[in-house]
Write a protein that holds these residues in place. Structure first.
Motif, short mmCIF file in Angstrom:
data_model
loop_
_atom_site.label_atom_id
_atom_site.label_comp_id
_atom_site.label_asym_id
_atom_site.label_seq_id
_atom_site.Cartn_x
_atom_site.Cartn_y
_atom_site.Cartn_z
N ASP A 117 3.71 3.61 -0.89
CA ASP A 117 5.05 3.39 -1.45
C ASP A 117 5.77 2.31 -0.64
OD1 ASP A 117 7.42 4.76 -3.12
OD2 ASP A 117 8.15 4.13 -1.15
N VAL A 152 -7.70 7.92 2.64
CA VAL A 152 -7.62 8.84 1.50
C VAL A 152 -7.71 8.10 0.16
CG1 VAL A 152 -5.06 8.92 1.22
CG2 VAL A 152 -6.44 10.93 0.72
N TYR A 187 -6.99 3.02 11.61
CA TYR A 187 -5.53 2.93 11.44
C TYR A 187 -5.07 3.76 10.24
CZ TYR A 187 -0.95 1.02 10.41
OH TYR A 187 0.39 0.91 10.13
N SER A 204 -5.41 6.65 9.05
CA SER A 204 -5.71 8.07 9.28
C SER A 204 -4.40 8.82 9.44
CB SER A 204 -6.47 8.27 10.59
OG SER A 204 -7.61 7.50 10.65
N THR A 205 -4.38 10.03 8.91
CA THR A 205 -3.17 10.85 9.00
C THR A 205 -3.59 12.26 9.41
OG1 THR A 205 -2.06 9.54 7.32
CG2 THR A 205 -1.24 11.77 7.65
N SER A 247 0.72 7.90 0.96
CA SER A 247 -0.52 8.39 1.58
C SER A 247 -0.38 9.86 1.94
CB SER A 247 -0.84 7.57 2.83
OG SER A 247 0.27 7.53 3.70
N PHE A 259 8.28 3.72 1.97
CA PHE A 259 7.84 4.77 2.88
C PHE A 259 7.04 4.08 3.99
CE2 PHE A 259 4.80 8.00 4.35
CZ PHE A 259 5.69 8.95 4.78
N TYR A 260 7.73 3.70 5.04
CA TYR A 260 7.12 2.94 6.14
C TYR A 260 6.38 1.71 5.61
CZ TYR A 260 7.99 7.15 8.93
OH TYR A 260 8.57 8.21 9.57
N LYS A 288 0.02 6.78 11.63
CA LYS A 288 -0.30 5.74 12.63
C LYS A 288 -1.14 6.31 13.77
CE LYS A 288 3.77 3.19 11.27
NZ LYS A 288 4.79 2.24 11.56
N GLU A 324 0.85 -1.19 0.00
CA GLU A 324 0.00 0.00 0.00
C GLU A 324 0.89 1.25 0.00
OE1 GLU A 324 -0.91 2.18 2.90
OE2 GLU A 324 -2.62 3.10 1.87
C1 LIG Z 1 2.81 1.68 7.94
S1 LIG Z 1 2.39 3.25 7.25
C2 LIG Z 1 2.36 2.84 5.55
C3 LIG Z 1 2.58 4.02 4.65
C4 LIG Z 1 2.47 3.66 3.16
N1 LIG Z 1 3.52 2.74 2.76
C5 LIG Z 1 2.54 4.90 2.30
O1 LIG Z 1 3.39 5.01 1.41
O2 LIG Z 1 1.71 5.80 2.52
C6 LIG Z 1 0.70 3.34 7.64
C7 LIG Z 1 0.22 4.76 7.98
O3 LIG Z 1 0.21 5.55 6.80
C8 LIG Z 1 -0.94 6.38 6.78
N2 LIG Z 1 -1.82 5.94 5.69
C9 LIG Z 1 -1.60 4.91 4.86
N3 LIG Z 1 -2.60 4.82 3.97
C10 LIG Z 1 -3.48 5.81 4.24
C11 LIG Z 1 -4.71 6.22 3.67
N4 LIG Z 1 -5.22 5.58 2.62
N5 LIG Z 1 -5.34 7.31 4.20
C12 LIG Z 1 -4.81 7.97 5.25
N6 LIG Z 1 -3.65 7.62 5.83
C13 LIG Z 1 -2.99 6.55 5.34
C14 LIG Z 1 -1.67 6.19 8.12
O4 LIG Z 1 -1.21 7.16 9.02
C15 LIG Z 1 -1.20 4.80 8.50
O5 LIG Z 1 -1.27 4.60 9.89
#
Ligand SMILES: C[S@@+](CC[C@H](N)C(=O)[O-])C[C@H]1O[C@@H](n2cnc3c(N)ncnc32)[C@H](O)[C@@H]1O
Length: 241
Positions: free
Chosen positions: A108, A208, A228, A230-231, A136, A111-112, A181, A106
């Motif tokens: 990138d 998003v 989860y 949410s940003t 995200s 990117f985490y 997160k 999901e």
């Molecule tokens: C482990 S990180 C993964 C990030 C992911 N690899 C990226 O490139 O965005 C997970 C966090 O990214 C954010 N996140 C990922 N997808 C999201 C989405 N569709 N809408 C809002 N926040 C998102 C949230 O804060 C979530 O807790």
């Protein structure tokens, strides 16, 4: 074909960013590879549908081999490490037999992203190629209609899991921030944002580009947990354009 892709005929592990939800945010490269490979893998929390897979489901060809990497819902790291060990071994079997494997991630992959856990287990033995995806946080800024950062702003990405004091120190010294997160840490994030006088400059973006996307001023959200995915975006806007 770019760089390392042309270097080797050996079977390759691809870490593919599939973006935050909207299938139209998939890169052309990711779509092409999805159409070509015979084995796809993805992370899937036990008992839940894999978000990465669901994003690209309409593009998954009939008859591909699917390898879900089943991750336990646990804070302890060891069970997840064991799941990645087993997943890497399963992927390696296909690579050994000359089949490319595509791992869906999901957003990138670096990117985490969970792809890093497979990359560290596989990249020393097989070619690995990372195909970046829309993150995200950039999608959240687009949905909010405010830049993530501008000019000489210092942008920070801060996990909400940090202790409250540390979270406050990080946000205090940022011109702009993406707090990821958020989930069960929402009330802590809001306390910190309020204390720093940033409430009017903060918004929460949930899911998003997905069908249940929500973008709201932070002040409009009731206390309690958030999803989860949410940003919280904070943009001081102190740098004049
Ligand atoms: C482990 S990180 C993964 C990030 C992911 N690899 C990226 O490139 O965005 C997970 C966090 O990214 C954010 N996140 C990922 N997808 C999201 C989405 N569709 N809408 C809002 N926040 C998102 C949230 O804060 C979530 O807790």
């Amino acid at each position: 074909m770019a760089g390392s892709e042309a270097m080797s005929d050996a079977a390759t592990l691809y870490g593919i960013g599939v973006g935050p939800g909207d299938i139209e945010l998939l890169t052309l490269k990711a779509a092409r590879l999805l159409n070509e490979v015979k084995v796809i893998a993805y992370p899937a929390t036990i008992g839940e549908e894999s978000l990465a897979r669901s994003i690209v489901a309409p593009l998954i060809p009939q008859g591909v081999i699917e390898l879900p990497i089943k991750l336990p819902m646990e804070k302890r790291r060891e069970p997840a490490q064991a799941a990645y060990d087993a997943g890497a071994a399963a992927l390696a079997q296909h690579l050994e037999q000359g089949r490319d494997v595509l791992f869906l991630c999901e957003g990138d992959p670096f990117f985490y992203g969970s792809f890093m856990y497979l990359h560290e287990r596989i990249a020393t033995s097989y070619p690995c190629i990372v195909v970046p995806g829309v993150t995200s946080i950039t999608a959240c800024a687009a949905a909010r209609g405010r830049p993530l950062a501008a000019r000489v702003d210092r942008l920070k990405v801060v996990p909400a899991t940090l202790a409250e004091e540390r979270l406050q120190a990080e946000l205090q010294s940022a011109d702009a921030a993406a707090v990821i997160k958020v989930g069960s840490h929402f009330d802590k994030v809001r306390r910190v944002v309020d204390r720093l006088g940033l409430s009017a400059r903060a918004a929460i973006v949930e899911a998003v580009t997905q069908s249940d996307e929500r973008v709201l001023p932070l002040a409009d959200i009731e206390s309690g947990s958030r999803p989860y995915f949410s940003t919280v975006l904070i943009y001081r806007g102190s740098e004049p354009w």
